[in-house]
Design an enzyme around this catalytic site. Structure first.
Site, PDB file in Angstrom:
ATOM      1  N   GLY A  30       0.812  -1.206   0.000  1.00 36.87           N
ATOM      2  CA  GLY A  30       0.000   0.000   0.000  1.00 36.87           C
ATOM      3  C   GLY A  30       0.844   1.253   0.000  1.00 36.87           C
ATOM      4  N   CYS A  31       1.138   1.751   1.192  1.00 33.58           N
ATOM      5  CA  CYS A  31       1.800   3.052   1.303  1.00 33.58           C
ATOM      6  C   CYS A  31       3.271   3.026   0.913  1.00 33.58           C
ATOM      7  CB  CYS A  31       1.610   3.600   2.720  1.00 33.58           C
ATOM      8  SG  CYS A  31      -0.134   3.922   3.103  1.00 33.58           S
ATOM      9  N   ILE A  32       3.942   1.889   1.046  1.00 37.58           N
ATOM     10  CA  ILE A  32       5.327   1.792   0.574  1.00 37.58           C
ATOM     11  C   ILE A  32       5.351   1.822  -0.947  1.00 37.58           C
ATOM     12  CG2 ILE A  32       7.380   0.318   0.459  1.00 37.58           C
ATOM     13  CD1 ILE A  32       6.889   1.775   3.163  1.00 37.58           C
TER      14      ILE A  32
END
Length: 214
Positions: free
Chosen positions: A149-151
């Site tokens: 997701g955020c990575i």
């Protein structure tokens, strides 16, 4: 896997990103909601491994003067949020909820630039790119969670900002191992160099020695 061979035959991943003149580190979402098991999203083994390794990286990096930007994800209320499909995010990622606090094992308020992000990427509508521009950073090391997701989003934004981007595999984590591996493989084909903690520490040591000798 057959698709791996086909990607390789079509030249994916042939050219390494390499290393630039100055590193900077982003630390994505190591907030208590992900690092403490009492919370619905907290305590995943890969995330905890990444937290431990990132703490080692940051200890060395701060001693060398490497810029660090860290973030949490938090909102005033559900009305402010994007349309998250994750109940735990909607119910707990609030400014006044303890799960939004950054884990003290990775956060140094006297050193780190702290931002609160509203979307998946640490760069989206934050001051991180401006901070790195002032610090003349050209190589970004991405750490944190979650890989899928955020990575992933932060890595793609780092690439889009024209940074050389490194993702140390053992400094990022996810809920499950398969999406962790799949997303790193895909990022490594296109946008980043997937490395490990030892590689990054060696790079920082070489960079710091060169600065001292200049």
């Amino acid at each position: 896997m057959p698709d791996t061979d086909d990607y390789k035959q079509r030249s994916y991943g042939e050219i390494p990103v390499g290393l630039g003149a100055k590193p900077g580190i982003v630390v994505v979402d190591f907030q208590k909601g992900f690092t403490e098991a009492q919370y619905p999203l907290g305590g995943a083994p890969l995330v905890m491994r990444a937290l431990e390794n990132t703490a080692k990286l940051l200890k060395a990096a701060r001693a060398m003067g490497v810029p660090v930007a860290t973030c949490n994800t938090a909102y005033m209320n559900e009305r402010e949020m994007p349309y998250w499909k994750i109940t735990a995010v909607r119910e707990t990622f609030r400014h006044d909820h303890p799960s939004a606090e950054l884990d003290p094992r990775i956060y140094d308020p006297a050193y780190d630039l702290k931002v609160c992000k509203k979307g998946p990427s640490i760069f989206f509508n934050t001051d991180v790119a401006d901070y790195f521009a002032k610090e003349r950073v050209d190589t970004v090391i991405v750490t944190g969670c979650n890989t899928s997701g955020c990575i992933r989003a932060s890595s793609i934004d780092s690439f889009s900002h024209r940074y050389r981007t490194l993702v140390p595999e053992d400094c990022v984590g996810d809920i499950e191992e398969q999406p962790h591996r799949d997303n790193l493989r895909d990022l490594g084909r296109r946008y980043v160099d997937v490395v490990d903690l030892d590689y990054v520490l060696a790079y920082l040591d070489r960079w710091h020695s060169a600065q001292a000798a200049a």
